[in-house]
Write an enzyme that holds these catalytic residues in place. Structure first.
Site, PDB file in Angstrom:
ATOM      1  N   ASP A 201      42.451  47.224  29.111  1.00 30.43           N
ATOM      2  CA  ASP A 201      41.940  47.135  30.481  1.00 30.43           C
ATOM      3  C   ASP A 201      40.420  47.085  30.536  1.00 30.43           C
ATOM      4  O   ASP A 201      39.810  47.513  31.518  1.00 30.43           O
ATOM      5  CB  ASP A 201      42.453  48.294  31.335  1.00 30.43           C
ATOM      6  CG  ASP A 201      43.977  48.304  31.447  1.00 30.43           C
ATOM      7  OD1 ASP A 201      44.571  47.205  31.431  1.00 30.43           O
ATOM      8  OD2 ASP A 201      44.560  49.402  31.524  1.00 30.43           O
ATOM      9  N   ARG A 202      39.811  46.616  29.439  1.00 30.51           N
ATOM     10  CA  ARG A 202      38.359  46.437  29.366  1.00 30.51           C
ATOM     11  C   ARG A 202      37.572  47.743  29.436  1.00 30.51           C
ATOM     12  O   ARG A 202      36.370  47.754  29.682  1.00 30.51           O
ATOM     13  CB  ARG A 202      37.868  45.479  30.475  1.00 30.51           C
ATOM     14  CG  ARG A 202      36.556  44.787  30.144  1.00 30.51           C
ATOM     15  CD  ARG A 202      36.014  43.990  31.316  1.00 30.51           C
ATOM     16  NE  ARG A 202      34.655  43.563  31.062  1.00 30.51           N
ATOM     17  CZ  ARG A 202      33.595  44.339  31.214  1.00 30.51           C
ATOM     18  NH1 ARG A 202      33.738  45.599  31.608  1.00 30.51           N
ATOM     19  NH2 ARG A 202      32.382  43.874  30.964  1.00 30.51           N
ATOM     20  N   MET A 203      38.235  48.872  29.207  1.00 33.48           N
ATOM     21  CA  MET A 203      37.558  50.162  29.219  1.00 33.48           C
ATOM     22  C   MET A 203      37.133  50.515  27.782  1.00 33.48           C
ATOM     23  O   MET A 203      37.585  51.496  27.194  1.00 33.48           O
ATOM     24  CB  MET A 203      38.453  51.236  29.831  1.00 33.48           C
ATOM     25  CG  MET A 203      38.782  50.987  31.289  1.00 33.48           C
ATOM     26  SD  MET A 203      37.300  50.950  32.342  1.00 33.48           S
ATOM     27  CE  MET A 203      36.858  52.682  32.314  1.00 33.48           C
TER      28      MET A 203
END
Length: 223
Positions: A201-203
């Site tokens: 989730d691009r975290m």
């Protein structure tokens, strides 16, 4: 002849091309005490994972006119002083380094969803360090360093082959090939070293060693 893929179709696929990064994490508690120990650890893990050329890094430089350039080189030295690579001192990259005295290098370990970036000032390594590394190079690579007019326009491949043949004749009776006077190492002396671990989730995890007046400190950056 069969029709190839439509260029427009390939272009349209680019927005949907992505991978979910779920192979690992990076926390402050897991981080090594120093940037060079952490970088060595990740290099070792990339090697054990079987990644091709784990010591390959994308070296970014800029000339006196501010024009940026990048290319892939191989890291050949790592300790608390910095990160070392070797090249022709008359090459385009060396001209940039002599003009700006600054560089950035990124290790792109795609298979592990990781990258590490080292940024700082540069210096030429000592002649002794260059000689020690030169002695470990294959003879063919040594001869190639003598023959190659790196970054200079040449008339064609035959000119390069002829240059190599001349060098082979020159050193045919030499037991060892000497270090060319125009060849040696550069050391990037880090001011900032960032370790990037892809997360879902691009975290992503981004931990940065930053050198200040009181020494190194570790900071977490937003993804």
């Amino acid at each position: 002849m069969a029709d190839g893929p439509d260029v427009a179709d390939i272009t349209l696929e680019l927005p949907s091309m992505r991978v979910s990064y779920e192979t690992g994490a990076l926390t402050e508690a897991e981080l090594a005490a120093t940037w060079h120990e952490q970088l060595q650890q990740w290099l070792d893990e990339a090697r054990r994972a079987g990644l091709a050329e784990p010591n390959a890094m994308v070296l970014a430089t800029a000339g006196a006119d501010g024009m940026p350039s990048s290319r892939t080189v191989l890291a050949k030295g790592l300790d608390h002083r910095g990160l070392v690579f070797f090249t022709n001192y008359t090459s385009a990259k060396s001209h940039d380094l002599m003009a700006a005295r600054y560089a950035s290098a990124t290790f792109p370990w795609y298979g592990l969803h990781r990258q590490a970036t080292v940024r700082g000032t540069v210096e030429k390594v000592s002649q002794a360090e260059t000689a020690a590394y030169w002695a470990k190079r294959p003879r063919g690579s040594q001869l190639g360093a003598w023959a190659s007019p790196q970054s200079i326009v040449v008339s064609g491949r035959p000119a390069l082959e002829a240059a190599l043949a001349n060098v082979e004749r020159r050193f045919a009776d030499a037991e060892t090939v000497p270090v060319p006077p125009h060849w040696g190492g550069w050391r990037i002396q880090p001011e900032v070293v960032e370790f990037w671990q892809g997360r879902r989730d691009r975290m992503h995890d981004r931990l940065r060693f930053k050198l200040g007046r009181d020494g190194w400190k570790v900071e977490r950056l937003g993804p």
